[in-house]
Design a protein around this motif. Sequence first.
Motif, PDB file in Angstrom:
ATOM      1  N   ALA A   1       0.828  -1.208   0.000  1.00  0.00           N
ATOM      2  CA  ALA A   1       0.000   0.000   0.000  1.00  0.00           C
ATOM      3  C   ALA A   1       0.867   1.265   0.000  1.00  0.00           C
ATOM      4  CB  ALA A   1      -0.932  -0.008   1.210  1.00  0.00           C
ATOM      5  N   VAL A   2       1.931   1.264   0.800  1.00  0.00           N
ATOM      6  CA  VAL A   2       2.833   2.428   0.834  1.00  0.00           C
ATOM      7  C   VAL A   2       3.524   2.593  -0.515  1.00  0.00           C
ATOM      8  CG1 VAL A   2       4.913   3.401   1.893  1.00  0.00           C
ATOM      9  CG2 VAL A   2       3.194   2.293   3.326  1.00  0.00           C
ATOM     10  N   ALA A   3       3.979   1.476  -1.079  1.00  0.00           N
ATOM     11  CA  ALA A   3       4.641   1.530  -2.381  1.00  0.00           C
ATOM     12  C   ALA A   3       3.704   2.104  -3.444  1.00  0.00           C
ATOM     13  CB  ALA A   3       5.125   0.141  -2.783  1.00  0.00           C
ATOM     14  N   ASP A   4       2.446   1.663  -3.437  1.00  0.00           N
ATOM     15  CA  ASP A   4       1.480   2.161  -4.417  1.00  0.00           C
ATOM     16  C   ASP A   4       1.229   3.659  -4.222  1.00  0.00           C
ATOM     17  OD1 ASP A   4       1.263  -0.346  -5.529  1.00  0.00           O
ATOM     18  OD2 ASP A   4      -0.600  -0.860  -4.476  1.00  0.00           O
ATOM     19  N   ALA A   5       1.118   4.091  -2.958  1.00  0.00           N
ATOM     20  CA  ALA A   5       0.876   5.503  -2.673  1.00  0.00           C
ATOM     21  C   ALA A   5       2.044   6.373  -3.131  1.00  0.00           C
ATOM     22  CB  ALA A   5       0.622   5.701  -1.179  1.00  0.00           C
ATOM     23  N   CYS A   6       3.248   5.814  -3.083  1.00  0.00           N
ATOM     24  CA  CYS A   6       4.458   6.562  -3.449  1.00  0.00           C
ATOM     25  C   CYS A   6       4.892   6.310  -4.887  1.00  0.00           C
ATOM     26  CB  CYS A   6       5.607   6.182  -2.513  1.00  0.00           C
ATOM     27  SG  CYS A   6       5.318   6.558  -0.778  1.00  0.00           S
ATOM     28  N   LYS A   7       4.154   5.441  -5.584  1.00  0.00           N
ATOM     29  CA  LYS A   7       4.503   5.042  -6.958  1.00  0.00           C
ATOM     30  C   LYS A   7       5.904   4.430  -7.016  1.00  0.00           C
ATOM     31  CE  LYS A   7       1.389   8.419  -9.040  1.00  0.00           C
ATOM     32  NZ  LYS A   7       1.241   9.586  -9.956  1.00  0.00           N
ATOM     33  N   VAL A   8       6.195   3.607  -6.013  1.00  0.00           N
ATOM     34  CA  VAL A   8       7.456   2.876  -5.962  1.00  0.00           C
ATOM     35  C   VAL A   8       7.222   1.481  -6.529  1.00  0.00           C
ATOM     36  CG1 VAL A   8       9.135   1.807  -4.392  1.00  0.00           C
ATOM     37  CG2 VAL A   8       8.370   4.149  -3.995  1.00  0.00           C
ATOM     38  N   PRO A   9       8.045   1.015  -7.445  1.00  0.00           N
ATOM     39  CA  PRO A   9       7.857  -0.325  -8.017  1.00  0.00           C
ATOM     40  C   PRO A   9       7.889  -1.400  -6.931  1.00  0.00           C
ATOM     41  CG  PRO A   9       9.532   0.908  -9.235  1.00  0.00           C
ATOM     42  CD  PRO A   9       9.220   1.713  -8.014  1.00  0.00           C
ATOM     43  N   HIS A  10       7.081  -2.431  -7.103  1.00  0.00           N
ATOM     44  CA  HIS A  10       7.006  -3.480  -6.079  1.00  0.00           C
ATOM     45  C   HIS A  10       8.320  -4.240  -5.935  1.00  0.00           C
ATOM     46  CE1 HIS A  10       2.300  -3.683  -6.114  1.00  0.00           C
ATOM     47  NE2 HIS A  10       2.778  -2.552  -5.643  1.00  0.00           N
ATOM     48  N   ASP A  11       9.148  -4.235  -6.998  1.00  0.00           N
ATOM     49  CA  ASP A  11      10.435  -4.908  -6.849  1.00  0.00           C
ATOM     50  C   ASP A  11      11.456  -4.046  -6.095  1.00  0.00           C
ATOM     51  OD1 ASP A  11      10.940  -3.026  -8.813  1.00  0.00           O
ATOM     52  OD2 ASP A  11      11.825  -4.429 -10.243  1.00  0.00           O
ATOM     53  N   HIS A  12      11.007  -2.887  -5.644  1.00  0.00           N
ATOM     54  CA  HIS A  12      11.813  -2.031  -4.761  1.00  0.00           C
ATOM     55  C   HIS A  12      11.351  -2.167  -3.305  1.00  0.00           C
ATOM     56  CE1 HIS A  12      13.809   1.047  -7.684  1.00  0.00           C
ATOM     57  NE2 HIS A  12      13.718  -0.153  -8.245  1.00  0.00           N
ATOM     58  N   THR A  13      10.539  -3.172  -3.018  1.00  0.00           N
ATOM     59  CA  THR A  13      10.044  -3.382  -1.661  1.00  0.00           C
ATOM     60  C   THR A  13      10.549  -4.718  -1.122  1.00  0.00           C
ATOM     61  OG1 THR A  13       7.974  -4.463  -2.331  1.00  0.00           O
ATOM     62  CG2 THR A  13       7.959  -2.054  -2.176  1.00  0.00           C
TER      63      THR A  13
END
Length: 240
Positions: free
Chosen positions: A47-59
């Motif tokens: 959810a945080v990644a989506d809110a920040c537009k961070v790729p999921h492979d960066h999580t």
Amino acid sequence: MAVEMLANKRVLIIGATGGIGSEAAKLIAGSKARLYLAGRDADKLKAVADACKVPHDHTFQMDVADAASVQSVADQLHQELGQLDILINAAGVGYLKKFENIELDDFSRLIDINLKGAFIVMQAFLPPMKDAKKGLIINIPGVLGKAPMAAAAAYAASKYGLNGMVKSLREELKRTQVRLTNLYLGGVDSAFWDDIDMPVNRDKFISAQEAGRAVWFLCQQPTSGVVSEMVIQPFNHQVI
């Protein structure tokens, strides 16, 4: 200017699913950094990644108290990036209880996450910074890492330990350009207070957004200097 200073910087936020970490993530992502996020809860992390537009492979799902978990993430990132420019340790747990009511297991959990967790994280991510002789590590001991408070014996023990560890490590790094910053926040309106049985006026606390902004600000330190410590407290809560 902030966008220019953080553009393409390799930044990892550990504890990115918490109130402070997630707010810092939004600002850092908006500054065009190469942002990576780590946290224990996979759903919250997404959810945080989506809110920040961070790729999921960066999580990365990671538990700071699990050395193998931390080292696995460090190995992946170092293989890909070489080193981090900025490491932000926003992971932590806490509670306030009278001394006689503190359970040993609860005390151990505070030490494991707030103190040993920070030790594990810095041991895993510091070596490439030392080799490159540059980098920034931000920890958040909070005001209870340098000022006493009733019912905070266990929590303060973990945070005072973190404070002392970082200050001692700073002495070891004097011949490098690796910078260590301690952020002392007091009275942040976060989930920390949800289960605290204590009369507090959260309306007068620092917002999680402003706490995140403080982290973002510290990421923009000039290479010619370092902010060793920063203290932010509500006016009605000032102890330092």
